[in-house]
Write a protein that holds these residues in place. Structure first.
Motif, short mmCIF file in Angstrom:
data_model
loop_
_atom_site.label_atom_id
_atom_site.label_comp_id
_atom_site.label_asym_id
_atom_site.label_seq_id
_atom_site.Cartn_x
_atom_site.Cartn_y
_atom_site.Cartn_z
N TYR A 14 0.82 -1.22 0.00
CA TYR A 14 0.00 0.00 0.00
C TYR A 14 0.86 1.28 0.00
N GLY A 15 2.00 1.20 -0.64
CA GLY A 15 2.85 2.37 -0.75
C GLY A 15 3.51 2.80 0.53
N ALA A 16 3.70 1.88 1.48
CA ALA A 16 4.31 2.24 2.77
C ALA A 16 5.13 1.07 3.30
N MET A 17 5.98 1.38 4.27
CA MET A 17 6.75 0.36 4.98
C MET A 17 7.12 0.90 6.35
N GLN A 18 7.68 0.03 7.17
CA GLN A 18 8.13 0.41 8.51
C GLN A 18 9.65 0.52 8.54
N ILE A 19 10.14 1.43 9.40
CA ILE A 19 11.59 1.51 9.62
C ILE A 19 11.85 1.65 11.11
N CYS A 20 13.01 1.16 11.51
CA CYS A 20 13.50 1.33 12.88
C CYS A 20 14.95 1.79 12.75
N PRO A 21 15.18 3.11 12.60
CA PRO A 21 16.53 3.62 12.32
C PRO A 21 17.56 3.27 13.40
N GLY B 149 10.61 -2.95 7.94
CA GLY B 149 9.63 -4.01 8.17
C GLY B 149 8.32 -3.72 7.45
N VAL B 150 7.47 -4.73 7.47
CA VAL B 150 6.16 -4.63 6.85
C VAL B 150 5.16 -5.30 7.76
N TYR B 151 4.03 -4.64 7.95
CA TYR B 151 2.88 -5.28 8.60
C TYR B 151 1.76 -5.30 7.59
N ASN B 152 1.11 -6.49 7.46
CA ASN B 152 0.05 -6.58 6.46
C ASN B 152 -0.95 -7.64 6.88
N GLY C 276 -7.64 -12.37 5.50
CA GLY C 276 -7.69 -13.06 6.78
C GLY C 276 -6.36 -13.57 7.27
N TYR C 277 -5.29 -13.33 6.49
CA TYR C 277 -3.97 -13.80 6.91
C TYR C 277 -3.14 -12.59 7.31
N GLU C 278 -2.55 -12.62 8.49
CA GLU C 278 -1.79 -11.50 9.07
C GLU C 278 -0.32 -11.89 9.17
N TYR C 279 0.59 -10.97 8.78
CA TYR C 279 2.00 -11.28 8.93
C TYR C 279 2.80 -10.02 9.25
N PHE C 280 3.98 -10.21 9.85
CA PHE C 280 4.91 -9.16 10.25
C PHE C 280 6.29 -9.55 9.70
N ASP C 281 6.82 -8.70 8.82
CA ASP C 281 8.11 -8.98 8.22
C ASP C 281 9.15 -8.03 8.80
N THR C 282 10.34 -8.56 9.11
CA THR C 282 11.42 -7.73 9.65
C THR C 282 12.69 -8.02 8.85
N CYS C 283 13.35 -6.93 8.39
CA CYS C 283 14.58 -7.06 7.58
C CYS C 283 15.66 -6.14 8.13
N LYS C 284 16.88 -6.50 7.83
CA LYS C 284 18.03 -5.69 8.19
C LYS C 284 18.44 -4.87 6.96
N TYR C 285 18.62 -3.56 7.20
CA TYR C 285 19.11 -2.70 6.11
C TYR C 285 20.58 -2.43 6.39
N GLU C 286 21.44 -3.00 5.56
CA GLU C 286 22.88 -2.93 5.80
C GLU C 286 23.63 -2.99 4.48
#
Length: 456
Positions: free
Chosen positions: A362-369, A375-378, A382-392
């Motif tokens: 939906y044209g957005a994402m999460q960041i934790c500087p 990351g992504v929450y979506n 009916g299916y829910e998921y949380f994705d977490t990635c390292k930006y390096e």
């Protein structure tokens, strides 16, 4: 009482009386002036002829062998000198009045069509002494009164017209030459990369211009000098006015010149269009701002941009230089494109877990500087998921993904997973709690396209 005509009065008049009469003479027309001259000439010739006949009959009775010595001195009529003066003055007045009327007849009302009224200077001098012209047989000097001399000098000021015209166009001298006409694709030429070539303008020393657009259409016009005060500062302006209507001429007709930009003439306060002197290149700074501007302009000129497109700046890895985020849309599979700055260019990030060049939904994402995480929450169907990635090292590498089907009624049993492996609810909740404690921020849709203020 018997009336005397004008020449009877003049014949008996003294110089002083004649002078007073002339001063009171009203303005006369050309027709009246001709009649006066005709009468004066006839009167003069008649009296002169009569005088000569009398002199020949009474004073010059010559016999054979008589010797004539010297020059006979004849008396001049008293009215002749003032009459000559009056005629000279009337003639001069007629020249001046006639010239003015002729000029007026050839001049348009309320306009200046290039005709300059000549200046007329009249100089008159009258002698009052005597001149010695000869001697008689006894050796005595024979004198006659000095002749009145009238000099009329007509000087024309037409020569000043060219000087005035040169002075009127002196303002254009610094701007004479060939200029490129450019318009901004985003209505803001403070972003040099947005300049689009529209045509060429030739500014001439006589205050005219010729404009040729990119399609070859040619229009002509004139330029006038102007000044305008903006913010307490008086600016030099040039007003462009086309001679004929054309949809291809300048968008704005007043150009502003400022010393800080000597090779540019800007149209409008909003800096949408400009003239740039040919041969001059507008300096484009090389830094992350200019690189990101070029990338945004490239996207704007592509077929992907739409009314939901947005962009953002975020320093994801805390290195002091932000990354550029472009969100092309706001539907489920539309993610965020991330660019970093390197060697004067905007470079796309690399994904190590797939071929996708976008990250997020939906044209957005999460960041934790603080931890250089994205990351992504979506939740979808009916299916829910949380994705977490390292930006390096300018790459995104997935480190964890959590999922469940709690909202999907098609499943009789709720399933929890970590990294696509089924786990107990307790394990799932523990992993989700650890993720939720991080300082996540949703990004990607901060600015509209056209708003480049963060990059100026």
């Amino acid at each position: 009482m018997k009336e005397k005509n004008l020449f009877d009065i003049l014949e008996d008049a003294e110089n002083d009386s004649m002078k007073r009469l002339i001063e009171k003479c009203p303005e006369i027309s050309d027709e009246q002036l001709d009649r006066i001259f005709a009468k004066s000439e006839k009167k003069f010739r008649d009296q002169k002829a009569e005088k000569e006949r009398t002199e020949r009959s009474e004073n010059i009775k010559m016999k054979n062998n008589d010797i004539v010595e010297g020059v006979e001195h004849s008396k001049r009529p008293a009215w002749l000198t003032p009459l000559s003066t009056a005629a000279s003055i009337l003639l001069i007045a007629g020249i001046a009045v006639g010239s003015t009327l002729m000029l007026k007849r050839n001049t348009k009302p309320g306009g200046d069509d290039g005709i300059v009224t000549p200046a007329v200077t009249v100089t008159t001098s009258t002698g009052t002494g005597t001149n010695t012209v000869s001697t008689d047989k006894n050796g005595s000097a024979i004198t006659v009164p000095k002749t009145t001399t009238t000099t009329t000098t007509v000087s024309s000021s037409a020569g000043t017209a060219e000087n005035d015209k040169a002075a009127d166009t002196k303002f254009i001298e610094p701007f004479v030459g060939r200029w490129r006409y450019e318009m901004s694709s985003i209505n803001n030429l403070d972003i040099p990369e947005s300049a689009v070539y529209m045509g060429t303008a030739e500014i001439n020393s006589d205050g005219t211009y010729t404009y040729t657009d990119i399609s070859g259409n040619v229009t002509h016009g004139t330029i006038s000098n102007a000044t305008e005060e903006i913010g307490g500062t008086e600016l030099q302006c040039l007003d462009f006015s086309e001679n004929e209507f054309s949809a291809n001429d300048f968008l704005f007709n007043r150009a502003y010149y400022v010393e800080s930009r000597p090779y540019e003439l800007h149209f409008g306060n909003s800096n949408i269009a400009r003239l740039v002197r040919e041969g001059h290149t507008v300096t484009v700074e090389t830094n992350w701002k200019s690189a990101y501007r070029r990338e945004l302009l490239s996207f704007m000129n592509s077929g992907e941009i739409n009314e939901d497109s947005r962009w953002d700046l975020q320093d994801i890895d805390n290195d002091g230089t932000p990354e550029l985020l472009i969100s092309r849309a706001m539907f489920h599979v539309a993610g965020v494109r991330v660019y970093y700055y390197e060697n004067g260019s905007a470079m796309p990030i690399r994904y190590t877990n797939g071929d996708s060049y976008e990250y997020g939904v939906y044209g957005a994402m999460q960041i934790c500087p603080e931890e250089s995480l994205v990351g992504v929450y979506n939740i979808h169907m009916g299916y829910e998921y949380f994705d977490t990635c390292k930006y390096e090292n300018h790459s995104i590498t997935q480190i964890q993904i959590l999922g469940n089907n709690e909202n999907n009624r098609d499943y009789e049993e709720v399933v929890y997973s970590i990294d696509h492996k089924d786990v107990s609810m307790e394990e799932y909740d523990k992993a989700l709690s650890a993720r939720s404690t991080k300082n996540w921020k949703v990004v990607g849709q901060q600015y509209y396209f056209g708003d480049f203020s963060p990059l100026l």
